[in-house]
Write an enzyme that holds these catalytic residues in place. Structure first.
Site, PDB file in Angstrom:
ATOM      1  N   HIS A   5       0.808  -1.268   0.004  1.00 16.87           N
ATOM      2  CA  HIS A   5       0.122   0.038  -0.140  1.00 16.87           C
ATOM      3  C   HIS A   5       0.463   1.489  -0.277  1.00 16.87           C
ATOM      4  O   HIS A   5       1.949   1.554   0.508  1.00 16.87           O
ATOM      5  CB  HIS A   5      -0.786  -0.181   0.711  1.00 16.87           C
ATOM      6  N   HIS A  41       0.409  10.825  -2.069  1.00 14.35           N
ATOM      7  CA  HIS A  41      -0.885  10.697  -0.891  1.00 14.35           C
ATOM      8  C   HIS A  41      -1.274  11.760  -0.058  1.00 14.35           C
ATOM      9  O   HIS A  41      -2.434  12.606  -0.951  1.00 14.35           O
ATOM     10  CB  HIS A  41      -0.522   8.868  -0.083  1.00 14.35           C
TER      11      HIS A  41
END
EC number: 4.6.1.-
Length: 273
Positions: A5, A41
């Site tokens: 991830h 992110h």
């Protein structure tokens, strides 16, 4: 598929694959003109993770290409699938098609090297918003126009908004997608989430008239959650610590039922017992 991830820096590719990931998820941010800009992110992100690692998107693609090209000094044979978590929510709905076109051009040039011995990984375009289905059509049209429609064989899709499964089916219909469908379900590791929708997705996958080929659950850090997801019949688990998933898969209860996918396993084919 053990999916690492938030792999947004080139150095993290080796780090996650060495921990047992055969797949990575990378965040893609867009500028205001719908150009893919950074693998980034940002804050907030998962608990216990640094949210701000990043590369320029095209630079990341070049590193990824090396990691997935046999014969390259950076080649990682185990890395077979890459999920691009497209942060398209920053765009207006009418920019989705442009985002798809620009994304296709970036990948064609920097990852697939215009069809000349580029990276071999399968790619999933993960889109957060059903209204952005034209990202898919824009992407597809561009590869066709640029003379490489065959590369679409390497591309699959996911709508990551945890929407109602019937609504997801409608969005794919509008995008003209039949097949290559991954369905995600999940939430940040900071919060708990049940498995009800995962079970619905698995039921769709396994029904004779379903549209889903594979189901993955995110983001899993704990052994107990991993076992729950495997018991529900998922095909992939996205994790901050891939070694935890690998450990659970080696337990006697799972070792005979599951194995780690290799390049020979087609990620667009529904697994039949």
């Amino acid at each position: 598929w053990i999916m690492g991830h938030m792999v947004n820096a080139i150095a993290q590719i080796d780090e996650f694959v060495n921990l047992g990931a055969n797949s990575i998820e990378t965040d893609v941010s867009f500028d205001k003109n719908a150009n893919p800009e950074y693998t980034y992110h940002g804050i907030p992100c998962d608990c216990g993770r640094t949210c701000t690692k990043s590369e320029k998107f095209n630079v990341f693609l070049q590193g990824l290409q090396k990691a997935t090209t046999p014969g390259d000094s950076k080649y990682q044979e185990k890395l077979v699938l890459v999920v691009f978590d497209l942060k398209s929510s920053s765009l207006y709905d009418n920019q989705a098609s442009d985002a798809g076109k620009k994304l296709a051009k970036s990948l064609l040039q920097n990852y697939w090297k215009n069809g000349n011995n580029g990276g071999r990984a399968y790619i999933v375009l993960s889109i957060p918003n059903l209204a952005h289905y034209k990202l898919i059509t824009g992407f597809k049209e561009t590869l066709k126009t640029e003379g490489h429609p065959e590369l679409m064989e390497k591309v699959g899709y996911d709508f990551s908004g945890n929407d109602d499964i019937d609504q997801v089916a409608k969005a794919y219909k509008k995008a003209g997608v039949t097949g290559h469908v991954w369905q995600s379900d999940g939430i940040t590791n900071c919060l708990p989430r049940g498995l009800d929708r995962v079970k619905q997705a698995v039921a769709n996958r396994d029904s004779s008239n379903g549209f889903i080929n594979k189901v993955y659950y995110w983001t899993v850090d704990k052994r107990s959650t991993t076992r729950g997801a495997l018991d529900a019949g998922v095909d992939g688990i996205m994790a901050n610590y891939p070694d935890v998933i690998a450990d659970v898969l080696s337990e006697s209860a799972y070792k005979s039922k599951f194995r780690i996918a290799t390049y020979e396993d087609n990620p667009w084919e529904t697994f039949k017992n």
